[in-house]
Design a protein around this motif. Sequence first.
Motif, PDB file in Angstrom:
ATOM      1  N   VAL A 136     -30.466 -90.040 -45.781  1.00 37.70           N
ATOM      2  CA  VAL A 136     -31.190 -90.128 -47.050  1.00 37.70           C
ATOM      3  C   VAL A 136     -30.549 -91.189 -47.957  1.00 37.70           C
ATOM      4  CG1 VAL A 136     -31.898 -88.798 -49.081  1.00 37.70           C
ATOM      5  CG2 VAL A 136     -31.837 -87.693 -46.837  1.00 37.70           C
ATOM      6  N   TYR A 170     -33.916 -91.733 -43.049  1.00 36.70           N
ATOM      7  CA  TYR A 170     -33.947 -90.728 -44.122  1.00 36.70           C
ATOM      8  C   TYR A 170     -33.731 -89.303 -43.627  1.00 36.70           C
ATOM      9  CZ  TYR A 170     -36.327 -94.727 -46.135  1.00 36.70           C
ATOM     10  OH  TYR A 170     -36.652 -95.978 -46.537  1.00 36.70           O
ATOM     11  N   PHE A 194     -34.965 -88.152 -53.324  1.00 37.88           N
ATOM     12  CA  PHE A 194     -33.787 -88.200 -52.448  1.00 37.88           C
ATOM     13  C   PHE A 194     -32.705 -87.212 -52.909  1.00 37.88           C
ATOM     14  CE2 PHE A 194     -35.043 -92.814 -51.320  1.00 37.88           C
ATOM     15  CZ  PHE A 194     -35.749 -92.391 -50.206  1.00 37.88           C
ATOM     16  N   ARG A 199     -41.593 -91.966 -46.806  1.00 39.33           N
ATOM     17  CA  ARG A 199     -40.203 -91.531 -46.603  1.00 39.33           C
ATOM     18  C   ARG A 199     -40.165 -90.129 -45.995  1.00 39.33           C
ATOM     19  NH1 ARG A 199     -40.876 -95.988 -48.235  1.00 39.33           N
ATOM     20  NH2 ARG A 199     -39.497 -97.145 -49.645  1.00 39.33           N
TER      21      ARG A 199
END
Length: 332
Positions: free
Chosen positions: A159, A240, A287, A318
Motif C-alpha cells: 500500500v 497495493y 491508503f 487501486r
Amino acid sequence: MKHPPKHSPIHSQERIVPATPETISRAADLIGAGKLAAFPTETVYGLGADATNDKAVAAIFAAKQRPEFNPLIVHLADAGAARKIAQFNGLADELAQLFWPGSLTLVLPGKKQSGISPLVSAGLDTIAVRVPRQPVAAAFIRAAGRPIAAPSANLSGTVSPTSADHVASSLGDKVDMILDAGPCPLGLESTVIDLTEDPPALLRPGGLPVEVIIAAIGPLADAGNPETAPKSPGMSERHYATTVSLRLNADKAEPGEALLSFGADAPRRALNLSRRGDLEEAAANLFAMLRMLDNSGVRGIAVMPIPERGLGRAINDRLRRAAQSANRDANQ
Ligand code: TXA
Ligand code: MG
C-alpha cells in the motif's frame, strides 16, 4: 550503552524530520551526495534520488525491491525543466499549461544526452515527467537543483504511503531522511498519460480525474483495454496488496472481516472512507484506512462499493489491484 536494533521502528522514526527550510535544504544536500530522501507530494510520499546518478537510482530499486523493468517518474520544478529531458508535442504543452503543477504525469519520448540515468526509464526510449504542486516538494526539487526520480516511498507491491510514518514503517533505515509535512491531501498517485500514442493512452487513473482531462483534450485510449492499449510496464505487477484478503463491493462484513464503508447508509461503527459520500475525502483516507484495518488483526477486509466516477475510478483501480494481489498472495 544499549543501541536500538538496526531495523526497529524507533530507529527509523528518527529519520522523520518536520519539513522546514533548513531540513529541506539538508534533504537536498543528501540528494546531491547520491543518497535517498523521502518527501511529501500532494499525491503520496515519494522516495527521491538524483535522476542523473546511476548509483542513486539503482539504490531506489534496491530499497523498494522494485523490479528493474518498472520505470520511475522524474519530478521537476517546472515545465521548462521537463522540456530539457522530454520531447514535448502540442498536447503535452497544453496539458502542462492546464494541469501543472499538479497530479498529472506525462509519458513522452526522452531527449538524448539529457543526462538522465537510463535506469530511470528501465531501458525504454520514453520518460515520465511530473511537476508536483505540494510546496515542500517544489522547494525540495528547487533546492536539489536537479531532476528527482521518485516512486512512491513504499516496498514494491504494498500500500502506498500517505504519511511520514507509513514511509518509516515500510522502508525503515533504507531511506536517509524523511521530510514530514503531514498527510498527503490527495492520497492517490498521479494520473499517468502516455502521449507517445494517438490518441493518448491512460496508463493509470489517479489524482487528476480522467473526465477533467478528456474535457480538455478529447478521448483517451484506455490502457486496461488490450485492443487500444500500448504495453505499460508494471501494469501486471503485484500492487497495493494488504496482508489480509480484500473483498470488494461488499454490503456487510462476514465473521472475522472488518468493513471499510462509504456513504451515509453504512453501519455506524465501521471505518468510513467518507460518510458524506465525498470521493475526494475517500481518496485521501483510502491508503491510511487500508493500512489501519490490515494491522488490526482481522482475517479480511470487506469494502463497500465506490461509485465509478471522478476520483472513484482511481480508488476502484487501486482496490481492484489490491484485491487481486492480496488474494493471490493468500492463495499461494
Ligand atoms: O503521484 C505519483 O505519481 C507518485 C509521487 C511520488 O509523485 N509517484 C509514483 O511513482 O506513483 P510509482 O513509481 O509508484 O509509479 C510510477 C508509474 C508506474 O506505474 C510506472 O510503470 C509508470 O509510472 N511509468 C514510469 N515511467 C514510465 C514510462 N516511461 N512509460 C510508461 N509508464 C511509466
Ligand atoms: Mg508506487
